[in-house]
Motif scaffolding. Structure first.
Motif, PDB file in Angstrom:
ATOM      1  N   TRP A 306       0.831  -1.197   0.000  1.00  0.00           N
ATOM      2  CA  TRP A 306       0.000   0.000   0.000  1.00  0.00           C
ATOM      3  C   TRP A 306       0.868   1.251   0.000  1.00  0.00           C
ATOM      4  CZ3 TRP A 306      -0.421   4.040   3.497  1.00  0.00           C
ATOM      5  CH2 TRP A 306      -1.442   4.961   3.220  1.00  0.00           C
ATOM      6  N   GLU A 307       1.948   1.260   0.763  1.00  0.00           N
ATOM      7  CA  GLU A 307       2.852   2.407   0.782  1.00  0.00           C
ATOM      8  C   GLU A 307       3.506   2.608  -0.588  1.00  0.00           C
ATOM      9  OE1 GLU A 307       5.481   1.495   3.966  1.00  0.00           O
ATOM     10  OE2 GLU A 307       4.094   2.179   5.528  1.00  0.00           O
ATOM     11  N   TYR A 308       3.802   1.525  -1.265  1.00  0.00           N
ATOM     12  CA  TYR A 308       4.341   1.611  -2.623  1.00  0.00           C
ATOM     13  C   TYR A 308       3.324   2.302  -3.537  1.00  0.00           C
ATOM     14  CZ  TYR A 308       6.427   0.015  -7.048  1.00  0.00           C
ATOM     15  OH  TYR A 308       6.989  -0.047  -8.302  1.00  0.00           O
ATOM     16  N   LEU A 309       2.055   1.912  -3.406  1.00  0.00           N
ATOM     17  CA  LEU A 309       0.985   2.537  -4.185  1.00  0.00           C
ATOM     18  C   LEU A 309       0.854   4.013  -3.831  1.00  0.00           C
ATOM     19  CD1 LEU A 309      -1.525   2.441  -6.034  1.00  0.00           C
ATOM     20  CD2 LEU A 309      -2.834   1.635  -4.044  1.00  0.00           C
ATOM     21  N   ARG A 310       0.894   4.329  -2.544  1.00  0.00           N
ATOM     22  CA  ARG A 310       0.816   5.722  -2.107  1.00  0.00           C
ATOM     23  C   ARG A 310       1.938   6.559  -2.719  1.00  0.00           C
ATOM     24  NH1 ARG A 310       2.849   6.270   3.684  1.00  0.00           N
ATOM     25  NH2 ARG A 310       4.746   5.917   2.453  1.00  0.00           N
ATOM     26  N   ASP A 311       3.160   6.049  -2.685  1.00  0.00           N
ATOM     27  CA  ASP A 311       4.298   6.781  -3.243  1.00  0.00           C
ATOM     28  C   ASP A 311       4.155   6.948  -4.752  1.00  0.00           C
ATOM     29  OD1 ASP A 311       5.310   6.890  -0.699  1.00  0.00           O
ATOM     30  OD2 ASP A 311       6.748   5.249  -0.990  1.00  0.00           O
ATOM     31  N   MET A 354      -7.206   9.514  -0.995  1.00  0.00           N
ATOM     32  CA  MET A 354      -8.036  10.594  -1.518  1.00  0.00           C
ATOM     33  C   MET A 354      -7.627  11.945  -0.940  1.00  0.00           C
ATOM     34  SD  MET A 354      -9.841   9.452  -3.883  1.00  0.00           S
ATOM     35  CE  MET A 354     -10.598  11.053  -4.160  1.00  0.00           C
ATOM     36  N   GLU A 355      -7.155  11.949   0.289  1.00  0.00           N
ATOM     37  CA  GLU A 355      -6.652  13.196   0.861  1.00  0.00           C
ATOM     38  C   GLU A 355      -5.407  13.662   0.111  1.00  0.00           C
ATOM     39  OE1 GLU A 355      -5.116  14.980   5.177  1.00  0.00           O
ATOM     40  OE2 GLU A 355      -6.051  12.991   5.062  1.00  0.00           O
ATOM     41  N   ILE A 356      -4.533  12.731  -0.206  1.00  0.00           N
ATOM     42  CA  ILE A 356      -3.337  13.060  -0.994  1.00  0.00           C
ATOM     43  C   ILE A 356      -3.748  13.577  -2.370  1.00  0.00           C
ATOM     44  CG2 ILE A 356      -1.354  12.034  -2.194  1.00  0.00           C
ATOM     45  CD1 ILE A 356      -1.111  10.123   0.250  1.00  0.00           C
ATOM     46  N   GLN A 357      -4.713  12.900  -3.010  1.00  0.00           N
ATOM     47  CA  GLN A 357      -5.138  13.308  -4.343  1.00  0.00           C
ATOM     48  C   GLN A 357      -5.783  14.684  -4.330  1.00  0.00           C
ATOM     49  OE1 GLN A 357      -4.466  12.170  -7.228  1.00  0.00           O
ATOM     50  NE2 GLN A 357      -5.767  13.574  -8.397  1.00  0.00           N
TER      51      GLN A 357
END
Length: 432
Positions: A306-311, A354-357
């Motif tokens: 998940w962290e990989y996806l976030r990055d 979604m907050e990041i986006q």
């Protein structure tokens, strides 16, 4: 004259199916706002995931309740069509909701008009044209149905069947019909637009179809949705670049995840590094607006994945992003996998992305402030007189942000030149 109350749930493909059916039922129909005022109640359902199933069932039950006090001989015919019926079958559904007169599956789609006409004692219409319901600015073109991919989480192939390409002459006729009504933007939709003609052995089926659509008079924007990564070859992207307007460099590419291990478990047709296809698009279209959708909380998704996806999302900076918490659907391989993720954790992962986006979208949109852009006006604002809702080239209807626009010449269906004077997290404000 037939009074029809219709609801189309789910995706734009369902909307197109509904529009074709409405156009085929009668040459003279009157849309009504309540089931009790209708001769025909038509509900096109979605059965893709559990929330959609629940919405479909509640919609049917509400329609049944709305007409229950009408005398039996005067009640409207209730026809329920689409994915819910395809997933669960007429027998199971009719035993639960016997008040429905017709249950029609997607595999019966070509027979829908005949079956409804027979039930209502109406004459069949020769060469029907669909009744476009999206207003004066845009229309969807469904270029195929079904899917030949075998994604482990997806119910679509079992509901809608294998890939079936719509003949090019039918798509062209449909496009001309929409443009003749003043529509300025056409939007290709399918389960996988890049697969057009593949089951027929066509190597360049989508390109050949575009060759017929792009030159049509009156077409100011052509948008392609649901582009699978595997279909976006360098060759095809260069074709789109050379084609130029009215094609807009907006790429809706559902990658579903960024980590190759998760993609492999998903059974995605493109399970390599998604950066490859994103970089390929941007190499050929530096100005491209890219939308994608991803699933978080897929069975076995580790915190590191998940962290990989976030990055990946932070680095890639998509114009538009849809994030969905994984839903285990009965009958899919993914539902039987080990290491299902807790619902609370799935929602947390979704909300975090979604907050990041939101921050990414706000930053991207700020770059357009002060620019003059073409805005296609879709409708009047529901609450503010003189204010309208429209879209720039990088905003698709229903799924992306919008542009609030006002000024001289602004009316539904108009393409206006406007200055972007303010930006929000996902929306723009413009003055013509």
């Amino acid at each position: 004259m037939i009074n029809i109350y219709s609801i189309s749930l789910g995706c734009p493909k369902n909307r197109v199916d509904t529009e074709w059916l409405l156009g085929a039922v009668s040459e003279e129909i009157t849309p009504v706002e309540a089931p009790e005022n209708a001769d025909l109640v038509l509900i096109n359902t979605c059965g893709f995931i559990q929330p959609a199933i629940e919405e479909s069932v509640q919609t049917i039950l509400q329609a049944v309740a709305d007409v229950e006090d009408i005398a039996t001989g005067k009640r409207p015919l209730i026809a329920v069509v689409g994915c819910l019926v395809g997933r669960f079958g007429e027998n199971d559904l009719s035993s639960e909701i016997p008040e429905v007169n017709l249950w029609l599956t997607n595999t019966q789609m070509e027979e829908w008009p005949e079956m409804i006409a027979k039930a209502m004692k109406l004459p069949l219409i020769k060469d029907p044209l669909r009744l476009i319901s999206t207003g004066p600015s845009y229309a969807y073109l469904k270029i195929s149905d079904g899917c030949n991919h075998n994604c482990a989480f997806c119910t679509i192939p079992s509901i809608r069947g294998d890939l079936r390409t719509t003949p090019a002459e039918t798509v062209v006729r449909d496009a001309k019909h929409a443009l003749a009504q003043g529509v300025k933007e056409l939007i290709f939709v399918a389960q996988d637009v890049t697969a057009y003609g593949r089951e027929l052995g066509l190597k360049h089926g989508l390109r050949e179809l575009l060759d017929k659509i792009l030159p049509l008079d009156g077409l100011e924007r052509l948008r392609l949705m649901y582009l699978y990564p595997a279909g976006l070859s360098v060759e095809f992207l260069k074709y789109l670049r050379d084609a130029g307007e009215p094609f807009v460099p907006y790429f809706d590419v559902p990658i579903q995840h960024a980590h190759s291990d998760v993609l492999s478990r998903m059974g995605r047709p493109f399970a390599r590094n998604p950066r490859e296809v994103i970089d390929r698009i941007r190499d050929i279209f530096p100005e491209a607006a890219i939308r994608t959708s991803i699933i978080v909380g897929y069975p076995g998704e580790t915190e590191e994945q998940w962290e990989y996806l976030r990055d990946f999302i932070i680095e890639t900076r998509f114009h538009h992003l849809g994030v969905f918490a994984y839903q285990a659907e009965d009958g899919t391989p993914a539902a039987a996998m080990d290491n299902q993720i807790d619902d609370i954790e799935k929602e947390w992962r979704r909300d975090s992305l979604m907050e990041i986006q939101g921050d990414i979208s706000e930053d991207i949109l700020e770059q357009y402030e002060g620019q003059r852009m073409k805005v296609l006006v879709d409708s009047e604002h529901d609450e503010w007189p003189g204010l309208h809702v429209g879209r720039t080239w990088f905003q698709a209807p229903e799924v992306d942000g919008i542009t609030y626009v006002s000024g001289p010449g602004v009316e539904p269906g108009a393409m206006v030149d406007a200055e972007i004077v303010d930006t929000r997290d996902y929306d723009l404000v413009a003055l013509a």
